[in-house]
Motif scaffolding. Structure first.
Motif, PDB file in Angstrom:
ATOM      1  N   UNK A 119       0.828  -1.208   0.000  1.00 31.54           N
ATOM      2  CA  UNK A 119       0.000   0.000   0.000  1.00 31.54           C
ATOM      3  C   UNK A 119       0.863   1.259   0.000  1.00 31.54           C
ATOM      4  N   UNK A 120       1.929   1.275   0.789  1.00 38.39           N
ATOM      5  CA  UNK A 120       2.801   2.444   0.797  1.00 38.39           C
ATOM      6  C   UNK A 120       3.506   2.617  -0.549  1.00 38.39           C
ATOM      7  N   UNK A 121       3.867   1.523  -1.186  1.00 35.20           N
ATOM      8  CA  UNK A 121       4.487   1.607  -2.512  1.00 35.20           C
ATOM      9  C   UNK A 121       3.505   2.195  -3.527  1.00 35.20           C
ATOM     10  N   UNK A 122       2.253   1.763  -3.465  1.00 36.23           N
ATOM     11  CA  UNK A 122       1.232   2.323  -4.359  1.00 36.23           C
ATOM     12  C   UNK A 122       1.065   3.817  -4.144  1.00 36.23           C
ATOM     13  N   UNK A 123       1.031   4.244  -2.878  1.00 35.05           N
ATOM     14  CA  UNK A 123       0.865   5.661  -2.583  1.00 35.05           C
ATOM     15  C   UNK A 123       2.087   6.460  -3.050  1.00 35.05           C
ATOM     16  N   UNK A 124       3.284   5.893  -2.886  1.00 34.82           N
ATOM     17  CA  UNK A 124       4.495   6.578  -3.319  1.00 34.82           C
ATOM     18  C   UNK A 124       4.534   6.715  -4.840  1.00 34.82           C
ATOM     19  N   UNK A 125       4.140   5.662  -5.539  1.00 28.47           N
ATOM     20  CA  UNK A 125       4.121   5.720  -7.008  1.00 28.47           C
ATOM     21  C   UNK A 125       3.073   6.728  -7.493  1.00 28.47           C
TER      22      UNK A 125
END
Length: 330
Positions: A320-326
């Motif tokens: 989820x954090x990777x999705x938000x960062x992308x």
């Protein structure tokens, strides 16, 4: 079902007076949890005080840019409100993930916060349960516990809190407002749920006879870029086996602000403060996200059949954090 009396309150003071006059009375919102427990014999109120008609069904932007949500707002109305979707999208997503459309049309914000665990030992009156009968034991520890707590539990209870909405509200530092016969009060949601300890039957810090009147979300710019992700055992309506509410503010590749809360891992929505500390000021990359998850889950004490939740939650945090960062980098 046992016989019970029924009253419909028309104002807050009247609702409080009705409850005060009958020690066996309970407030009734949508009834999506309480009535089920009455049918099972877990709850046995002598009187129901219906509060659905109280003037507590509004959602408004506060002067400082937060939101004030009335206690009788339905889950459907909460999820559909444009200011909720714009300012706190993870909250709208959590509500939509939380139940079927029919239940969302009935369930209220106040009732959602007060819903009780779905642990099978709690809902089966033929079984011992410290939450239902203090001192009777917690058979889940040696029995069926694949969807029970890995954080904050005790030898007296390993049940989890079932709310999706509460996870998002916890991430955004919500404050619960209530009324009692002695006047109004507030409780930060962080203090609303009591630790399990030796008294799992004492679930909230609400004063006796208190009526929840609303929830206030303070302004949080980071919340506008937020997400709620829920893992469940089937694609249709089901309770979580793990969930996360996350919000991330990234500037120049560095995490400037972050909010994280977990669901289905503890007796209350779990604010991931250890993970937030690791993330704040650190590079917004997968290694940091994994380190943050590990820092939070270092306190986990899984049982034999729910240890999978540690891996599940670690992967969920990173994903989820990777999705938000992308998303922020686009």
């Amino acid at each position: 079902m046992r016989e019970f009396a029924y009253d419909r309150a028309v104002d807050v003071s009247g609702a409080l007076a009705l409850l005060d006059a009958d020690p066996g009375a309970r407030f009734l919102g949508g009834g999506t949890n309480l009535v089920d427990l009455m049918k099972a014999g877990v709850e046995r109120p002598a009187r129901l005080v219906d509060v659905r008609e109280l003037p507590l069904d509004g959602i408004e932007v506060t002067a400082d840019g937060g939101l004030r949500i009335g206690a009788t707002v339905t889950n459907s109305d909460l999820a559909a409100h444009p200011e909720v979707r714009r300012r706190y999208p993870a909250l709208a997503q959590a509500v939509l993930a939380g139940a079927s459309g029919q239940l969302r049309n009935m369930a209220t914000v106040g009732g959602n916060l007060l819903q009780r665990t779905r642990c099978g030992y709690f809902t089966d009156v033929t079984k011992p349960c410290n939450k239902r009968v203090p001192g009777s034991g917690c058979p889940a520890i040696e029995g069926e516990h694949h969807n029970h707590a890995i954080l904050g539990a005790s030898q007296h209870c390993v049940a989890i809190h079932p709310s999706d909405m509460g996870v998002a509200l916890t991430a955004f530092d919500a404050v619960v407002s209530y009324e009692t016969a002695d006047g109004p009060g507030t409780l930060p949601l962080a203090d609303f749920y009591l630790p399990v300890g030796e008294t799992p039957h004492r679930e909230t810090a609400l004063p006796p006879g208190a009526l929840i009147t609303g929830v206030t979300l303070p302004p949080a710019a980071v919340a506008a870029r937020s997400r709620y992700r829920k893992v469940r055992e089937r694609a249709s309506y089901a309770f979580a086996i793990g969930s996360i509410a996350a919000a991330l503010d990234i500037r120049d590749g560095v995490v400037r602000d972050v909010r994280l809360a977990f669901g289905a891992v503890a007796s209350r929505p779990w604010r991931a403060t250890a993970a937030e500390r690791v993330l704040t000021g650190a590079p917004a990359e997968a290694e940091t996200f994994a380190a943050a998850a590990d820092a939070e889950l270092a306190a986990a004490k899984p049982l034999p059949h729910n240890a999978y939740k540690v891996t599940l939650m670690r992967n969920l945090v990173v994903a989820v954090l990777t999705e938000l960062a992308e998303e922020a980098a686009r």
